[in-house]
Design an enzyme around this catalytic site. Structure first.
Site, PDB file in Angstrom:
ATOM      1  N   ASP A  11      -7.495   7.640   3.827  1.00 18.67           N
ATOM      2  CA  ASP A  11      -7.720   6.418   4.600  1.00 18.67           C
ATOM      3  C   ASP A  11      -8.217   6.839   5.973  1.00 18.67           C
ATOM      4  O   ASP A  11      -7.559   7.616   6.664  1.00 18.67           O
ATOM      5  CB  ASP A  11      -6.427   5.618   4.748  1.00 18.67           C
ATOM      6  N   ASP A 130      -5.501  -4.319  -5.288  1.00 19.80           N
ATOM      7  CA  ASP A 130      -4.185  -4.166  -4.658  1.00 19.80           C
ATOM      8  C   ASP A 130      -3.323  -5.333  -5.125  1.00 19.80           C
ATOM      9  O   ASP A 130      -3.672  -6.493  -4.891  1.00 19.80           O
ATOM     10  CB  ASP A 130      -4.296  -4.201  -3.132  1.00 19.80           C
TER      11      ASP A 130
END
Length: 252
Positions: A11, A130
């Site tokens: 990330d 997600d």
């Protein structure tokens, strides 16, 4: 049987790798290019880079980062975050990315999946989902890095994603993310059993056994992890040797 893949996820914020718990509380994990190079040497099969800010200014920084990654590693890598239109896809592929991951934009505009698959091939299109286990026992999809609930449920959306031409699905359990208690193997197994495209498991890796279970119980095609690699808790070569000893088909 196709070899199972180990995929570190990075990330990225301001060119640095960060890691959070349940999608919040981020801490610095190091230089994104250098980490990618280390993982490539250790035997990672692929990498995923996600731009977690994805503002206009950050986008320029991220494209420069993608160019550096492409110049420094020799394994395939996927990039995602802030990809909203075909122009974004084109820029990132031209910068050297092998695959593109779309998430919130695909939920808002599902035809984007078809456009990417039609113009660049299904193998380029990774749809990230997600989802969180809700109190009613349903898995609900979320937007914007797990912050905004939608009215889409995991299995219905995953089937639509496949039918629209995605090459694979990156499924992250928000419920399991960052807490290192193992992947969401029950729902993974149900997903892999209902779809015909590869599923990448994400969210929950804390020890070697968790990867084994994702492959054997969850039947995942690949397992993605972040903090266990970034903070030196696990070496990919050692992990792969462990999985091989457990009878799992793995690339050495």
């Amino acid at each position: 049987m196709l070899a199972k893949r180990i995929i570190p996820c990075l990330d990225v914020k301001d060119g640095k790798t960060v890691k959070g718990i349940n999608f919040i509380n981020f801490r610095d994990a190091g230089d994104a290019v250098e980490l990618g190079r280390q993982y490539s040497k250790q035997g990672a099969d692929e990498l995923v880079y996600l731009d977690i800010i994805a503002s206009h200014e950050e986008r320029k920084t991220f494209i420069e980062l993608v160019k550096k990654v492409a110049a420094n590693i020799n394994i395939p890598f996927t990039v995602g975050g802030g990809i909203n239109e075909m122009q974004d896809v084109d820029r990132l592929l031209n910068a050297g990315a092998d695959k593109i991951s779309v998430n919130s934009a695909a939920l808002r505009n599902p035809s984007l999946i078809e456009d990417i698959a039609k113009n660049f091939g299904s193998q380029v299109c990774v749809v990230a989902i997600d989802a969180k286990l809700e109190a009613d026992g349903q898995w609900l999809c979320y937007l914007n890095g797990g912050r905004i609930p939608t009215n889409q449920y995991l299995f219905k959306w995953a089937n639509e994603v496949e039918s629209r031409g995605a090459g694979e699905i990156l499924f992250t359990s928000i419920t399991h993310d960052g807490v290192k208690n193992g992947y969401a193997n029950e729902v993974l197994s149900a997903l892999t059993g209902s779809l015909h495209i590869p599923i990448i498991a994400s969210g929950g890796a804390g020890k070697q056994e968790h990867f084994r279970d994702a492959f054997i119980i969850g039947k995942a095609d690949a397992a993605l992890a972040a903090s266990v690699f970034h903070f030196g808790e696990m070496n990919i070569k050692v992990l792969k040797n462990y999985l091989w000893r457990k009878g799992i088909s793995i690339r050495n």
